[in-house]
Every structure is written in C-alpha cells, then in structure tokens.
Enzyme design. Structure first.
Site, mmCIF file in Angstrom:
data_model
loop_
_atom_site.group_PDB
_atom_site.id
_atom_site.type_symbol
_atom_site.label_atom_id
_atom_site.label_comp_id
_atom_site.label_asym_id
_atom_site.label_seq_id
_atom_site.Cartn_x
_atom_site.Cartn_y
_atom_site.Cartn_z
ATOM 1 N N GLU A 53 -3.540 -0.331 -12.415
ATOM 2 C CA GLU A 53 -2.158 -0.543 -11.859
ATOM 3 C C GLU A 53 -1.468 -1.999 -12.436
ATOM 4 O OE1 GLU A 53 -1.483 0.213 -7.778
ATOM 5 O OE2 GLU A 53 -0.855 -2.108 -7.355
ATOM 6 N N THR A 102 3.877 -0.418 -9.828
ATOM 7 C CA THR A 102 4.444 -0.825 -8.195
ATOM 8 C C THR A 102 5.666 -0.851 -8.184
ATOM 9 O OG1 THR A 102 4.113 -3.177 -8.267
ATOM 10 C CG2 THR A 102 2.109 -1.950 -7.517
ATOM 11 N N HIS A 142 5.272 3.987 -7.618
ATOM 12 C CA HIS A 142 5.465 3.716 -6.319
ATOM 13 C C HIS A 142 6.820 3.709 -5.849
ATOM 14 C CE1 HIS A 142 1.255 1.379 -6.437
ATOM 15 N NE2 HIS A 142 1.248 2.376 -6.931
ATOM 16 N N GLY A 194 6.421 0.494 2.712
ATOM 17 C CA GLY A 194 6.808 -0.935 2.479
ATOM 18 C C GLY A 194 6.827 -1.965 3.618
ATOM 19 N N GLN A 219 -6.178 0.163 -0.003
ATOM 20 C CA GLN A 219 -6.142 -1.218 -0.114
ATOM 21 C C GLN A 219 -7.472 -1.802 -0.453
ATOM 22 O OE1 GLN A 219 -4.442 -3.806 -0.693
ATOM 23 N NE2 GLN A 219 -3.365 -3.756 1.382
HETATM 24 P P1 FAD Z 1 2.554 3.868 6.827
HETATM 25 O O1 FAD Z 1 1.879 4.848 6.269
HETATM 26 O O2 FAD Z 1 3.875 4.226 7.282
HETATM 27 O O3 FAD Z 1 1.862 3.163 8.016
HETATM 28 C C1 FAD Z 1 2.280 1.611 8.166
HETATM 29 C C2 FAD Z 1 1.912 1.443 9.821
HETATM 30 O O4 FAD Z 1 2.578 2.330 10.428
HETATM 31 C C3 FAD Z 1 0.196 1.697 9.866
HETATM 32 O O5 FAD Z 1 -0.024 0.688 10.962
HETATM 33 C C4 FAD Z 1 0.389 2.836 10.350
HETATM 34 O O6 FAD Z 1 -0.953 3.265 11.309
HETATM 35 C C5 FAD Z 1 1.684 3.016 11.294
HETATM 36 N N1 FAD Z 1 2.154 4.492 11.489
HETATM 37 C C6 FAD Z 1 2.252 5.374 10.383
HETATM 38 N N2 FAD Z 1 2.756 6.503 11.157
HETATM 39 C C7 FAD Z 1 2.962 6.311 12.412
HETATM 40 C C8 FAD Z 1 3.524 6.925 13.419
HETATM 41 N N3 FAD Z 1 3.969 8.249 13.255
HETATM 42 N N4 FAD Z 1 3.462 6.305 14.690
HETATM 43 C C9 FAD Z 1 3.313 5.152 15.002
HETATM 44 N N5 FAD Z 1 2.730 4.603 13.944
HETATM 45 C C10 FAD Z 1 2.683 4.780 12.600
HETATM 46 N N6 FAD Z 1 4.082 -2.277 -0.995
HETATM 47 C C11 FAD Z 1 5.235 -2.331 -1.959
HETATM 48 O O7 FAD Z 1 6.282 -3.036 -1.399
HETATM 49 N N7 FAD Z 1 5.398 -1.787 -3.154
HETATM 50 C C12 FAD Z 1 4.232 -1.396 -3.490
HETATM 51 O O8 FAD Z 1 4.384 -0.791 -4.651
HETATM 52 C C13 FAD Z 1 3.315 -1.096 -2.943
HETATM 53 N N8 FAD Z 1 2.132 -0.551 -3.292
HETATM 54 C C14 FAD Z 1 1.026 -0.143 -2.503
HETATM 55 C C15 FAD Z 1 -0.139 0.331 -2.998
HETATM 56 C C16 FAD Z 1 -1.205 0.638 -2.390
HETATM 57 C C17 FAD Z 1 -2.406 1.551 -2.709
HETATM 58 C C18 FAD Z 1 -1.332 -0.049 -1.096
HETATM 59 C C19 FAD Z 1 -2.554 0.217 -0.099
HETATM 60 C C20 FAD Z 1 -0.100 -0.649 -0.356
HETATM 61 C C21 FAD Z 1 1.024 -0.846 -1.255
HETATM 62 N N9 FAD Z 1 2.056 -1.508 -0.753
HETATM 63 C C22 FAD Z 1 3.233 -1.591 -1.495
HETATM 64 C C23 FAD Z 1 2.069 -2.254 0.589
HETATM 65 C C24 FAD Z 1 2.621 -1.379 1.677
HETATM 66 O O9 FAD Z 1 3.966 -1.021 1.522
HETATM 67 C C25 FAD Z 1 2.351 -2.023 2.844
HETATM 68 O O10 FAD Z 1 1.008 -2.176 3.296
HETATM 69 C C26 FAD Z 1 2.959 -1.273 4.310
HETATM 70 O O11 FAD Z 1 2.814 -2.282 5.311
HETATM 71 C C27 FAD Z 1 2.711 0.017 4.646
HETATM 72 O O12 FAD Z 1 2.830 1.166 4.005
HETATM 73 P P2 FAD Z 1 2.229 2.570 4.239
HETATM 74 O O13 FAD Z 1 2.842 3.352 3.174
HETATM 75 O O14 FAD Z 1 0.910 2.271 4.408
HETATM 76 O O15 FAD Z 1 2.880 2.632 5.524
#
Ligand code: FAD
Length: 290
Positions: free
Chosen positions: A17, A48, A77, A108, A176
């Site tokens: 990455e 990213t 991403h 995000g 993560q």
């Molecule tokens: P989601 O999958 O939407 O989850 C977020 C939260 O909402 C979780 O607590 C989940 O349990 C909850 N949730 C989901 N669906 C529901 C629902 N239907 N009802 C109630 N609650 C729900 N950030 C950046 O800004 N840029 C990047 O390039 C980036 N790359 C990443 C790559 C990886 C591999 C990882 C692990 C993280 C990355 N992140 C990045 C960080 C990420 O954006 C954050 O961790 C963010 O807080 C959550 O994103 P997510 O897509 O996992 O969200």
C-alpha cells in the site's frame, strides 16, 4: 486486472500500500516513492484516499502511473464521507477513464475541524459499495477490523454490519493492522461463522519508527502486544535497529499467517520502497511455495 481474479489464483500473493501526497508540493517525491514500491512487482498495489483532502485526485494519478509504467494492478481507495452522490459518480467516471478496475470502498472518518454532519448522502461504506456495483465494471473491496471498529459498541454488531457490506457487493476485505495474529485467526472464525465467505486479507504494518506505534494505536485502537512493546523499548531510540526489528516482526507475522494457510498478505508499506523490498526479500522462497 480485477483483484478477485488475482485472489483466485492458486498462489501466495503479496501486495503493498502507498498513500498520495498531503500537499501538491510533495507530489513528485511521493510519486517516486510509490514507483519505487511498484518496481518490486508486487501482485497488486493499493493507493489510499485522503478523505476531505485537497489532493484526492492524486490517488487516481498515482494508481494510473503505477499501472502504466510498471504493469502492476492497482486498487484506488475511495471514501464517501462528506461526498455527494454526484461527486462519487464523477469520481467513478475518472477512475474508469484512468483504466483502474478496482476500488476499496470506505466510509472514511469525519474530517478534523469539520462542523456539522459529514454523513449526508452516505452514512456507511455499504452504501458506497452498492453505488459502485450499480455503476458497474469494478471489483469492489472493503475494510474490516479484527479488533472491532472504534465506533462500534461491540464486535458482534460490527460483524453484522460487515455482513451487510459484503451482501451489498464487497468481493474481498482487507483488515486493519494488527500485531497479534491470534486476533486475526479469531476474527476469521467469527466472520466465517457469520456467513461471510469472501477472502479476508490481513493487513500487516511494519513498524519501523517508535512514534509510529503511538500513531497506529491512536488511529486504529489496535492492541500492541508485550513482545512488540519490548522491541520498541529496547530499540526505539536507534533508528536502524528499530527498522530492522520492525521488519523482522512483520516478517514473522506474515510467515505465521502463510504457515496457517492464509495465502494473501497486504503490507502497509507506507511509501517506503526499502521496507517493502526487505520484506519481499525475507519471503523470497516462501512466496514461491505451493
Ligand atoms: P463502515 O464499513 O461504514 O463502518 C464504519 C462503522 O459503522 C463501523 O463501526 C460499523 O460497524 C458501523 N456500521 C456499518 N454499517 C452500519 C449500519 N448499517 N448500521 C449501523 N452501523 C453501521 N480512510 C481514509 O480516509 N482513506 C483511506 O484510503 C483509507 N483506507 C483504509 C484501508 C483499510 C484496509 C482500512 C481498514 C481502513 C482505511 N481507512 C481509510 C480508514 C476508514 O475510512 C475508517 O476506519 C472509517 O472509520 C471506517 O470506514 P469503513 O469503510 O470501515 O466504514
């Protein structure tokens, strides 16, 4: 090439990455570092996306450059926090036009200092996944959290939400960072029990500077095992020794994962070609194993 095709191959894969520059001034140096990682010819590379940042377009530029110059498949991403549906559709057109077939769909985080509600058109990544699948033509991945996402009340709910994301069209998941493989094995068991069958790719972060640990914990809430704390205590003030120990620790984690049947490994190589290279060298024979 689509990442799901790469993951279907009967071989061990190693992906790296990189992240885009935070300011336009850093664009050239970051591009060079990303190209240095691409020159190692990993199975694919992820780039990213700076949620809410002014240099979001450079994710696509860097991913395109890597594909065109090094023929390494990339995954861009994309976050939906603060984005309108129109903006996302425009970005999807740009990603497509750049010849990128893969998107890691993310929610995000709330941008620092943002007033108001940044989750208007999209609340969760699953809605972005659905949008991209409706748009068509992309292999879509998502993020997952072996230790639970920081916003989640508990891991069970987090996995229930993860299942919704996969049902929306997510074809693989990248984790993560974690520093204790047992957390990953337990998580894998839990997601399989919840009916999630897509590949789950462990994300391994080689910690090469002592202050990276603090940032990693702050950003992800991940646990740092005693064994790793000892490494930081002993070598943290010696840059070269810390880098060597951090790479050895990450290599050890990867070897254990592969030995336990996990064939796809993603390394958070953080724009450091020398770190990516050392990890790749440490695994040279292991990566060829059937
Ligand atoms: P989601 O999958 O939407 O989850 C977020 C939260 O909402 C979780 O607590 C989940 O349990 C909850 N949730 C989901 N669906 C529901 C629902 N239907 N009802 C109630 N609650 C729900 N950030 C950046 O800004 N840029 C990047 O390039 C980036 N790359 C990443 C790559 C990886 C591999 C990882 C692990 C993280 C990355 N992140 C990045 C960080 C990420 O954006 C954050 O961790 C963010 O807080 C959550 O994103 P997510 O897509 O996992 O969200």
């Amino acid at each position: 090439m689509k990442i799901n095709q790469i993951l279907q191959k009967d071989q061990i894969t190693l992906s790296f990455e990189v992240f885009p520059p935070k300011t336009a001034a850093k664009y050239e140096s970051v591009k060079q570092a990303a190209c240095g990682v691409a020159a190692l010819q990993p199975d694919y590379m992820s780039v990213t996306y700076g949620a809410g940042g002014s240099t979001q377009g450079s994710t696509i530029d860097i991913a395109q450059e890597i594909q065109q110059r090094y023929q390494v498949t990339t995954i861009a991403h994309l976050t939906c926090v603060g984005a309108t549906k129109e903006k996302i559709r425009q970005t999807l057109l740009e990603i497509k036009a750049a010849g990128i077939d893969n998107i890691l769909a993310l929610r995000g985080d709330r941008p620092q200092g943002f007033e108001g509600n940044p989750f208007l058109d999209y609340h969760f990544a699953s809605e972005l996944v659905e949008e991209i699948k409706n748009f068509g033509g992309f292999c879509v991945g998502g993020a997952c959290y072996p230790e639970g996402h920081v916003d989640s009340a508990n891991k069970k709910d987090d996995i229930t939400h993860l299942k919704k994301k996969v049902d929306a069209g997510c074809e693989f998941l990248t984790t993560q960072m974690f520093f204790d493989n047992n957390l990953f094995y337990k998580f894998l068991y839990q997601v399989r029990a919840a009916g999630i069958t897509v590949p789950v790719i462990p994300g391994i972060m080689p910690i090469t500077r002592a202050n990276q640990v603090e940032n990693a914990v702050k950003l992800s809430g991940c646990n740092v095992p005693e064994r790793f704390k000892n490494i930081v205590d002993r070598f943290g003030t010696n840059a070269k020794a810390m880098q060597q120990a951090g790479i050895a620790y990450a290599t050890d984690q990867i070897i254990d994962l592969i030995a336990n049947g996990i064939n796809h490994i993603h390394v958070y190589s953080m724009n450091k070609p020398e770190v990516a290279q050392k990890i790749q060298d440490n695994l040279s024979e292991i990566l060829r194993c059937k």
